[in-house]
Design a protein around this motif. Sequence first.
Motif, PDB file in Angstrom:
ATOM      1  N   SER A 134       0.829  -1.208   0.000  1.00  0.00           N
ATOM      2  CA  SER A 134       0.000   0.000   0.000  1.00  0.00           C
ATOM      3  C   SER A 134       0.861   1.255   0.000  1.00  0.00           C
ATOM      4  CB  SER A 134      -0.927   0.001   1.216  1.00  0.00           C
ATOM      5  OG  SER A 134      -1.800  -1.117   1.183  1.00  0.00           O
ATOM      6  N   LEU A 135       1.920   1.233   0.804  1.00  0.00           N
ATOM      7  CA  LEU A 135       2.779   2.419   0.881  1.00  0.00           C
ATOM      8  C   LEU A 135       3.554   2.604  -0.424  1.00  0.00           C
ATOM      9  CD1 LEU A 135       3.318   4.635   2.913  1.00  0.00           C
ATOM     10  CD2 LEU A 135       5.332   3.378   3.681  1.00  0.00           C
ATOM     11  N   ARG A 136       3.953   1.498  -1.058  1.00  0.00           N
ATOM     12  CA  ARG A 136       4.601   1.612  -2.375  1.00  0.00           C
ATOM     13  C   ARG A 136       3.655   2.251  -3.377  1.00  0.00           C
ATOM     14  NH1 ARG A 136       5.833  -2.167  -5.600  1.00  0.00           N
ATOM     15  NH2 ARG A 136       4.568  -3.868  -4.712  1.00  0.00           N
ATOM     16  N   ALA A 137       2.402   1.832  -3.340  1.00  0.00           N
ATOM     17  CA  ALA A 137       1.410   2.396  -4.257  1.00  0.00           C
ATOM     18  C   ALA A 137       1.205   3.882  -3.983  1.00  0.00           C
ATOM     19  CB  ALA A 137       0.089   1.641  -4.110  1.00  0.00           C
ATOM     20  N   ILE A 138       1.100   4.243  -2.698  1.00  0.00           N
ATOM     21  CA  ILE A 138       0.919   5.655  -2.335  1.00  0.00           C
ATOM     22  C   ILE A 138       2.099   6.489  -2.818  1.00  0.00           C
ATOM     23  CG2 ILE A 138       0.876   7.242  -0.362  1.00  0.00           C
ATOM     24  CD1 ILE A 138      -0.778   5.087   1.118  1.00  0.00           C
ATOM     25  N   SER A 139       3.289   5.948  -2.685  1.00  0.00           N
ATOM     26  CA  SER A 139       4.485   6.673  -3.122  1.00  0.00           C
ATOM     27  C   SER A 139       4.426   6.981  -4.612  1.00  0.00           C
ATOM     28  CB  SER A 139       5.740   5.853  -2.798  1.00  0.00           C
ATOM     29  OG  SER A 139       6.904   6.522  -3.230  1.00  0.00           O
ATOM     30  N   SER A 140       3.995   6.003  -5.402  1.00  0.00           N
ATOM     31  CA  SER A 140       3.872   6.226  -6.854  1.00  0.00           C
ATOM     32  C   SER A 140       2.751   7.214  -7.162  1.00  0.00           C
ATOM     33  CB  SER A 140       3.606   4.894  -7.572  1.00  0.00           C
ATOM     34  OG  SER A 140       4.699   4.022  -7.454  1.00  0.00           O
ATOM     35  N   LEU A 141       1.635   7.093  -6.465  1.00  0.00           N
ATOM     36  CA  LEU A 141       0.501   7.996  -6.709  1.00  0.00           C
ATOM     37  C   LEU A 141       0.849   9.429  -6.326  1.00  0.00           C
ATOM     38  CD1 LEU A 141      -2.491   5.831  -5.402  1.00  0.00           C
ATOM     39  CD2 LEU A 141      -1.854   6.266  -7.786  1.00  0.00           C
ATOM     40  N   SER A 142       1.770   9.600  -5.382  1.00  0.00           N
ATOM     41  CA  SER A 142       2.131  10.951  -4.926  1.00  0.00           C
ATOM     42  C   SER A 142       2.784  11.777  -6.030  1.00  0.00           C
ATOM     43  CB  SER A 142       3.073  10.869  -3.711  1.00  0.00           C
ATOM     44  OG  SER A 142       4.353  10.377  -4.085  1.00  0.00           O
ATOM     45  N   LEU A 143       3.153  11.126  -7.127  1.00  0.00           N
ATOM     46  CA  LEU A 143       3.709  11.858  -8.265  1.00  0.00           C
ATOM     47  C   LEU A 143       2.636  12.697  -8.952  1.00  0.00           C
ATOM     48  CD1 LEU A 143       5.932   9.018  -9.801  1.00  0.00           C
ATOM     49  CD2 LEU A 143       6.676  10.952  -8.411  1.00  0.00           C
ATOM     50  N   SER A 144       1.376  12.338  -8.738  1.00  0.00           N
ATOM     51  CA  SER A 144       0.266  13.128  -9.278  1.00  0.00           C
ATOM     52  C   SER A 144      -0.053  14.263  -8.307  1.00  0.00           C
ATOM     53  CB  SER A 144      -0.976  12.258  -9.463  1.00  0.00           C
ATOM     54  OG  SER A 144      -0.743  11.252 -10.433  1.00  0.00           O
ATOM     55  N   ASP A 145      -0.247  15.462  -8.841  1.00  0.00           N
ATOM     56  CA  ASP A 145      -0.472  16.636  -7.996  1.00  0.00           C
ATOM     57  C   ASP A 145      -1.689  16.471  -7.102  1.00  0.00           C
ATOM     58  OD1 ASP A 145       1.728  17.819  -9.088  1.00  0.00           O
ATOM     59  OD2 ASP A 145       0.618  19.010 -10.557  1.00  0.00           O
ATOM     60  N   SER A 146      -2.763  15.915  -7.666  1.00  0.00           N
ATOM     61  CA  SER A 146      -4.000  15.770  -6.880  1.00  0.00           C
ATOM     62  C   SER A 146      -3.780  14.855  -5.691  1.00  0.00           C
ATOM     63  CB  SER A 146      -5.124  15.230  -7.762  1.00  0.00           C
ATOM     64  OG  SER A 146      -4.781  13.956  -8.309  1.00  0.00           O
ATOM     65  N   ALA A 147      -3.044  13.759  -5.901  1.00  0.00           N
ATOM     66  CA  ALA A 147      -2.760  12.831  -4.808  1.00  0.00           C
ATOM     67  C   ALA A 147      -1.831  13.475  -3.786  1.00  0.00           C
ATOM     68  CB  ALA A 147      -2.135  11.553  -5.349  1.00  0.00           C
ATOM     69  N   ALA A 148      -0.834  14.206  -4.270  1.00  0.00           N
ATOM     70  CA  ALA A 148       0.116  14.859  -3.361  1.00  0.00           C
ATOM     71  C   ALA A 148      -0.597  15.840  -2.440  1.00  0.00           C
ATOM     72  CB  ALA A 148       1.202  15.572  -4.165  1.00  0.00           C
ATOM     73  N   ARG A 149      -1.605  16.548  -2.964  1.00  0.00           N
ATOM     74  CA  ARG A 149      -2.347  17.506  -2.129  1.00  0.00           C
ATOM     75  C   ARG A 149      -3.135  16.783  -1.033  1.00  0.00           C
ATOM     76  NH1 ARG A 149      -3.084  20.104  -7.176  1.00  0.00           N
ATOM     77  NH2 ARG A 149      -5.080  19.041  -7.497  1.00  0.00           N
ATOM     78  N   ILE A 150      -3.758  15.662  -1.415  1.00  0.00           N
ATOM     79  CA  ILE A 150      -4.524  14.888  -0.429  1.00  0.00           C
ATOM     80  C   ILE A 150      -3.611  14.369   0.674  1.00  0.00           C
ATOM     81  CG2 ILE A 150      -5.870  12.770  -0.093  1.00  0.00           C
ATOM     82  CD1 ILE A 150      -6.945  13.159  -2.956  1.00  0.00           C
ATOM     83  N   LEU A 151      -2.477  13.824   0.271  1.00  0.00           N
ATOM     84  CA  LEU A 151      -1.536  13.244   1.233  1.00  0.00           C
ATOM     85  C   LEU A 151      -0.949  14.316   2.151  1.00  0.00           C
ATOM     86  CD1 LEU A 151       0.327  10.828  -1.226  1.00  0.00           C
ATOM     87  CD2 LEU A 151      -1.300  10.163   0.547  1.00  0.00           C
ATOM     88  N   SER A 152      -0.566  15.446   1.579  1.00  0.00           N
ATOM     89  CA  SER A 152       0.082  16.500   2.367  1.00  0.00           C
ATOM     90  C   SER A 152      -0.850  17.075   3.425  1.00  0.00           C
ATOM     91  CB  SER A 152       0.545  17.627   1.438  1.00  0.00           C
ATOM     92  OG  SER A 152       1.487  17.148   0.503  1.00  0.00           O
ATOM     93  N   SER A 153      -2.153  17.111   3.116  1.00  0.00           N
ATOM     94  CA  SER A 153      -3.106  17.738   4.039  1.00  0.00           C
ATOM     95  C   SER A 153      -3.661  16.778   5.091  1.00  0.00           C
ATOM     96  CB  SER A 153      -4.283  18.324   3.239  1.00  0.00           C
ATOM     97  OG  SER A 153      -4.969  17.282   2.540  1.00  0.00           O
ATOM     98  N   SER A 154      -3.298  15.485   5.006  1.00  0.00           N
ATOM     99  CA  SER A 154      -3.816  14.496   5.961  1.00  0.00           C
ATOM    100  C   SER A 154      -2.876  14.357   7.155  1.00  0.00           C
ATOM    101  CB  SER A 154      -3.985  13.140   5.280  1.00  0.00           C
ATOM    102  OG  SER A 154      -4.322  12.147   6.233  1.00  0.00           O
ATOM    103  N   THR A 155      -3.284  14.921   8.275  1.00  0.00           N
ATOM    104  CA  THR A 155      -2.455  14.859   9.484  1.00  0.00           C
ATOM    105  C   THR A 155      -2.255  13.414   9.941  1.00  0.00           C
ATOM    106  OG1 THR A 155      -3.209  17.046  10.209  1.00  0.00           O
ATOM    107  CG2 THR A 155      -2.268  15.595  11.894  1.00  0.00           C
ATOM    108  N   SER A 156      -3.311  12.624   9.889  1.00  0.00           N
ATOM    109  CA  SER A 156      -3.195  11.230  10.345  1.00  0.00           C
ATOM    110  C   SER A 156      -2.216  10.453   9.466  1.00  0.00           C
ATOM    111  CB  SER A 156      -4.561  10.546  10.323  1.00  0.00           C
ATOM    112  OG  SER A 156      -5.099  10.504   9.006  1.00  0.00           O
ATOM    113  N   PHE A 157      -2.215  10.745   8.171  1.00  0.00           N
ATOM    114  CA  PHE A 157      -1.282  10.061   7.261  1.00  0.00           C
ATOM    115  C   PHE A 157       0.150  10.475   7.570  1.00  0.00           C
ATOM    116  CE2 PHE A 157       1.159  10.259   3.238  1.00  0.00           C
ATOM    117  CZ  PHE A 157       1.248   8.892   2.986  1.00  0.00           C
ATOM    118  N   ILE A 158       0.380  11.763   7.750  1.00  0.00           N
ATOM    119  CA  ILE A 158       1.735  12.250   8.037  1.00  0.00           C
ATOM    120  C   ILE A 158       2.251  11.666   9.351  1.00  0.00           C
ATOM    121  CG2 ILE A 158       3.171  14.284   8.441  1.00  0.00           C
ATOM    122  CD1 ILE A 158       2.149  13.967   5.546  1.00  0.00           C
ATOM    123  N   ILE A 159       1.379  11.612  10.344  1.00  0.00           N
ATOM    124  CA  ILE A 159       1.773  11.027  11.633  1.00  0.00           C
ATOM    125  C   ILE A 159       2.115   9.545  11.463  1.00  0.00           C
ATOM    126  CG2 ILE A 159       0.914  10.354  13.923  1.00  0.00           C
ATOM    127  CD1 ILE A 159      -0.615  13.006  13.974  1.00  0.00           C
TER     128      ILE A 159
END
Length: 577
Positions: free
Chosen positions: A391-416
């Motif tokens: 799952s984390l490998r998939a998220i890492s690849s998806l983070s290359l897309s701007d829309s995904a990067a915005r979702i990930l960056s704004s999620s406090t629970s994900f960052i924690i």
Amino acid sequence: MHSLTTPTIATKADAAAVAPLQSLLDIITNLVSLLLLSSLSVRSFVGRWQILRTKLISLQSSLSSISDSPHWSENPLLHTLLPSLLSTLQRLKALSDQCTLSSFTGGKLLMQSDLDIASTSLSNHLRDIDLLLRSGVLYQSNAIVLSQPGPASDKEDLVLFIKDLFTRLQIGGVEFKKKALESLLQLLIDDEKSACLVAKEGNIGYLISLLDFHHQGLIREQAVLGLSIVVSASDESRKIVFEEGGLGPLLRVLETGSMILKEKSAIAIEAITIDPENAWAVSAYGGVSVLMEACRSGSVATQTHAVGAIRNIVAVEDIQTTLAEEGAVPVLVELMASDSNSAKENAAHCIATLASSGEYFRVLIIRERGLERLMHLIQDSSSSLATVENSLRAISSLSLSDSAARILSSSTSFIIQLGEFVKKGNMLLQQISSSLIGNLSISDGNKRAIANCMGSLVKLMECPKPVGLQEAATQAIVSVLTVRSNRKELVRDEKSVMRLVQMLDPKYEAVNKTFTVMVVAAVLSGGSNGCRKRLVAAGAYQHLQKLAEMEVAGAKKVLQRLAGNRLKSIFSRTWRE
């Protein structure tokens, strides 16, 4: 040796049964001799009789071999085979009598057909007798199929048992086939090591042929189960099943079989596709669409193994194209919520592979809310380690897309959660999490929330493997240190400061000095006098002097910051004095 069924016991009834069988063999032998003589005097259809004569000569030799076998009369297959053979020979004798007449007055086409049918039957009998003779079971007292070899049995006993089983499968009727398959399954279940021997000594091609639809449901079910065990046993047995053409029939069973047949065939297909070189065959048989349909509508067990097979082949470019055409992404995203942990793990792996293959799949995955599903999986305590990694490998690849990067960056629970992986995860999780922390545009508030992982990031800077981990850790800590409170917190951590200073030492070659200089520069970036004091006190200045002389990138600038601070302190003391 333990018994699956009641072993053959020599009784008076058994002894009495031998005499009729011997008489039957004698009658057949005499009849063959008569047919050989009459075949020399036929006046009609001479060409066909020449072919029949060749087969009769082979039959005569085979009958002699049966008679020479010490325990031939104990084999139950001959109780079925010999009467059937006698019936064919009697029919052939009647045809012979008609063909020896001076003038044949019957219908020629009908006679040709009758001779061809008799010839085919004779060929089938010859094949069966040859199988029986080659198996060696006629030399074994009390046919071993009735008693499975125990753990203490030697290899020869086991080989003979396997050959007898497959002889019964190929020669016997439905009941013989069922009993032989039952014994075969019992052997495979009781003794895992026997599967490799079954693959080498048994007729796997014939076992595969039992998957055809004209066979009874129970026989097909037993054959599929047997193949699923054999193919999962070893690399060698898997290769044998594939080379004998097992993949195509198994895919057909998965497509049209009953629920239990689909489940067992999916297990076998998943095992076969473990070998990367077999992936092309799935596409050649049209198997991708079959596997996807199994993922959509199969039972949980079928879905689990079907998506496991897709996991094995998903990296092949042609198969990725077919998966796109088959609408695979929504199905795979749905499977990440399956009740089966294995299905979730395999689906996450497939999504990770597709996400890394290009923007096309990344857009599809994000559109199907795959990112949210992946984020849930990494924070779900019931997820297996492999599921979290995929799952984390998939998220890492998806983070290359701007829309995904915005979702990930704004999620406090994900960052924690990323911070927790840095502190407590394995190397793979630490590397991916560090990379994400370094690359995402994380808010200052979220950076403060993961300040407690900075010590772990400093430790990771010392790890030479896997490749890229030191750089990922460096980028992550530099990003987190853009927050002033985090810089102060880091220098208060004496162990982390000592590690950083040690990594500055030119003699310490385990770490790229550029990485360490970048971190020290980040610590000093806010101009905090306290941070400078702690680094100088720990011995950073001397090491930076040497690194500046070695022209390590960034070392001179960092040295100037430390030196400038020292000069200001001197001037301040002089003025006060």
